[in-house]
Design a protein around this motif. Structure first.
Motif, PDB file in Angstrom:
ATOM      1  N   UNK A  29     -26.101  72.811 131.338  1.00  0.00           N
ATOM      2  CA  UNK A  29     -25.509  74.112 131.026  1.00  0.00           C
ATOM      3  C   UNK A  29     -26.124  74.635 129.733  1.00  0.00           C
ATOM      4  N   UNK A  30     -26.590  75.886 129.726  1.00  0.00           N
ATOM      5  CA  UNK A  30     -27.184  76.422 128.497  1.00  0.00           C
ATOM      6  C   UNK A  30     -26.152  76.639 127.392  1.00  0.00           C
ATOM      7  N   UNK A  31     -24.890  76.722 127.763  1.00  0.00           N
ATOM      8  CA  UNK A  31     -23.844  77.010 126.793  1.00  0.00           C
ATOM      9  C   UNK A  31     -23.320  75.744 126.104  1.00  0.00           C
ATOM     10  N   UNK A  32     -22.911  74.740 126.907  1.00  0.00           N
ATOM     11  CA  UNK A  32     -22.283  73.560 126.320  1.00  0.00           C
ATOM     12  C   UNK A  32     -23.155  72.310 126.406  1.00  0.00           C
ATOM     13  N   UNK A  33     -24.179  72.306 127.264  1.00  0.00           N
ATOM     14  CA  UNK A  33     -25.085  71.169 127.363  1.00  0.00           C
ATOM     15  C   UNK A  33     -24.673  70.106 128.364  1.00  0.00           C
ATOM     16  N   UNK A  34     -23.572  70.326 129.075  1.00  0.00           N
ATOM     17  CA  UNK A  34     -23.153  69.349 130.078  1.00  0.00           C
ATOM     18  C   UNK A  34     -24.080  69.386 131.288  1.00  0.00           C
ATOM     19  N   UNK A  35     -24.242  68.253 131.991  1.00  0.00           N
ATOM     20  CA  UNK A  35     -25.069  68.256 133.207  1.00  0.00           C
ATOM     21  C   UNK A  35     -24.412  69.085 134.304  1.00  0.00           C
ATOM     22  N   UNK A  36     -25.206  69.879 134.994  1.00  0.00           N
ATOM     23  CA  UNK A  36     -24.706  70.702 136.091  1.00  0.00           C
ATOM     24  C   UNK A  36     -24.831  69.935 137.398  1.00  0.00           C
ATOM     25  N   UNK A  37     -23.728  69.834 138.118  1.00  0.00           N
ATOM     26  CA  UNK A  37     -23.716  69.162 139.413  1.00  0.00           C
ATOM     27  C   UNK A  37     -23.339  70.199 140.456  1.00  0.00           C
ATOM     28  N   UNK A  38     -24.243  70.466 141.368  1.00  0.00           N
ATOM     29  CA  UNK A  38     -23.981  71.431 142.420  1.00  0.00           C
ATOM     30  C   UNK A  38     -24.341  72.843 142.005  1.00  0.00           C
ATOM     31  N   UNK A  39     -24.170  73.798 142.928  1.00  0.00           N
ATOM     32  CA  UNK A  39     -24.601  75.172 142.654  1.00  0.00           C
ATOM     33  C   UNK A  39     -23.575  76.020 141.909  1.00  0.00           C
TER      34      UNK A  39
END
Length: 51
Positions: free
Chosen positions: A32-42
């Motif tokens: 995520x560009x905002x918080x840095x968490x990994x994105x899972x799924x669309x």
């Protein structure tokens, strides 16, 4: 016994090579560009930002 182990290792090597050929771009680490968490799924991120 050594022959069986050798054939097994060669078979595993061939399967690994085919796996890399089928999915070469799978090692993408989307975050995520905002918080840095990994994105899972669309879908959007859990923080509410559109990822």
């Amino acid at each position: 016994m050594v022959k069986v182990v050798t054939l097994f290792l060669i078979g595993m090597l061939v399967l690994a090579l085919f796996g890399r050929l089928r999915m070469p771009g799978r090692h993408r680490k989307a975050r995520c560009p905002s918080c840095g968490r990994p994105l899972i799924g669309p879908g959007p991120c859990g923080c509410g930002a559109r990822g």
